[in-house]
Design an enzyme around this catalytic site. Structure first.
Site, short mmCIF file in Angstrom:
data_model
loop_
_atom_site.label_atom_id
_atom_site.label_comp_id
_atom_site.label_asym_id
_atom_site.label_seq_id
_atom_site.Cartn_x
_atom_site.Cartn_y
_atom_site.Cartn_z
N ARG A 12 120.09 -1.44 34.53
CA ARG A 12 118.79 -1.93 35.00
C ARG A 12 118.38 -1.29 36.32
NH1 ARG A 12 119.92 -8.09 37.03
NH2 ARG A 12 121.96 -7.76 37.98
N SER A 39 115.28 -9.26 37.67
CA SER A 39 116.39 -9.11 36.73
C SER A 39 116.35 -7.78 36.01
CB SER A 39 116.38 -10.25 35.70
OG SER A 39 116.60 -11.49 36.32
N GLU A 60 105.91 -13.14 26.14
CA GLU A 60 106.17 -11.79 25.66
C GLU A 60 105.10 -11.29 24.69
OE1 GLU A 60 109.84 -13.32 27.42
OE2 GLU A 60 108.39 -14.17 25.99
N PHE A 85 114.36 -11.80 24.26
CA PHE A 85 113.07 -12.49 24.32
C PHE A 85 111.91 -11.56 24.01
CE2 PHE A 85 116.05 -14.75 27.16
CZ PHE A 85 116.29 -15.80 26.29
N HIS A 110 119.45 -6.18 29.22
CA HIS A 110 120.46 -7.24 29.00
C HIS A 110 120.81 -7.36 27.52
CE1 HIS A 110 118.79 -8.13 32.94
NE2 HIS A 110 119.75 -9.00 33.18
N ASP A 118 125.23 -15.74 30.10
CA ASP A 118 124.23 -16.64 29.53
C ASP A 118 124.49 -17.04 28.09
OD1 ASP A 118 122.69 -16.90 31.86
OD2 ASP A 118 121.72 -14.97 31.48
N ARG A 169 123.02 -4.29 31.04
CA ARG A 169 122.75 -4.90 32.33
C ARG A 169 123.38 -4.05 33.44
NH1 ARG A 169 125.08 -9.12 35.61
NH2 ARG A 169 123.50 -10.49 36.55
#
Length: 315
Positions: A12, A39, A60, A85, A110, A118, A169
């Site tokens: 990222r 993030s 989104e 997502f 991610h 998570d 990530r």
């Protein structure tokens, strides 16, 4: 596993740096995010070019449709969100971007097992399968920071048409030297096939290379191919390496249904029928863990486990 623990590149952060570089090179580049810029690290672009950054919020579907509108207006939009997502908007991706072949670049961060903390709700194992079915879409999965930079710049500045870029990530292996060249539709033969060949992408390239080193000490020469373009897949390289080895493995932090394993098997079934052993997430969800290496161990995707699978098939 120690080799994995010592490698701490960041997909990222590499994305953030590459977007800033793309923005410096082309004023038409704009970036959108779904309220996760710190993030995804698109915050780097937001700070450099605040007038060209749009935080759409946790929606989104709106992210995708706004990016489509900007593309129609002549901009080069890059829309980023967590991979899991971003798939909420698959209908909009299909009907708004893919059907019109719009020049939109979607970035899912991610992805796979990289969001180890998570758990299952955040771990996308289906995104490659969904995105590679869309007509005209390129699907790219960089292995490390150098590949992220090169593929972001290639996708944004040189490739015309929709792209899905799948990123992890922070736990990125070190595979390439900075300045390595990549192209949409390409792959990289990192170790030439002899006894077997492992096709991998993303963070699994590092796992495959370490597995190959383990196997070499045991007298087994396994090739490794970084299939960083899942679509359009590099059919020539896939077929050539499979014919050299005769025994094929695919390794991915994605479902074995519809991902890299399926893509490779499709090519080989048509051009070079070969035994394909698909290794990845097999009809299950993930879970949370205290670290990325710990989650790889739980899911059976460590270099040691990969080496065992290859050795077992050859014995």
């Amino acid at each position: 596993m120690e080799a994995l623990k010592s490698r701490r590149g960041s997909y990222r952060r590499a994305l953030g740096r590459a977007l800033v570089e793309a923005g410096e090179r082309c004023r038409d580049v704009v970036v959108l995010d779904a309220d996760t810029p710190t993030s995804t690290k698109t915050i780097a672009f937001a700070r450099a070019f605040p007038e060209r950054f749009f935080n759409i919020g946790i929606s989104e579907q709106d992210l995708v449709d706004t990016a489509a509108g900007l593309a129609i207006a002549g901009k080069i939009p890059v829309a980023a969100a967590f991979a899991m997502f971003l798939m909420r908007a698959w209908e909009q991706v299909r009907n708004t971007i893919a059907r019109d072949g719009l020049n939109v670049k979607l970035v899912g961060t991610h992805a796979g097992l990289q969001d180890y903390m998570d758990g299952a709700s955040h771990q996308a194992f289906e995104d490659v399968a969904l995105m590679r079915t869309l007509p005209g879409f390129a699907v790219l999965v960089p292995a490390d920071e150098a590949a992220v930079r090169a593929l972001v710049l290639e996708a944004v500045l040189n490739h015309k048409g929709p792209v899905y870029l799948r990123l992890g990530r922070d736990d990125a292996p070190v595979v390439y030297e900075e300045g390595e060249e990549f192209r949409v539709g390409g792959s990289k033969v990192l170790i030439d096939a002899v006894d077997a060949v492992i096709y991998a992408y993303g963070p699994m390239v590092g796992v495959a290379l370490e597995a190959a080193r383990i196997l070499r000490r045991q007298g087994i020469h396994a090739g490794v191919v970084d299939v960083y373009t899942v679509k359009p897949i590099d059919r020539e390289t896939v077929v050539r390496q499979a014919r050299k080895a005769g025994l094929v493995f695919t390794l991915e932090d994605h479902s074995v249904y519809g991902g890299l394993g399926s893509a490779v098997a499709e090519v080989l079934s048509e051009e070079a029928p070969t035994r394909v052993v698909r290794i990845g997430v097999r009809d299950s969800f993930g879970t949370s863990a205290r670290s990325y290496p710990e989650l790889l161990e739980y899911m059976g995707l460590t270099p040691e486990r990969m080496a065992e699978r290859v050795r077992g098939e050859i014995s």
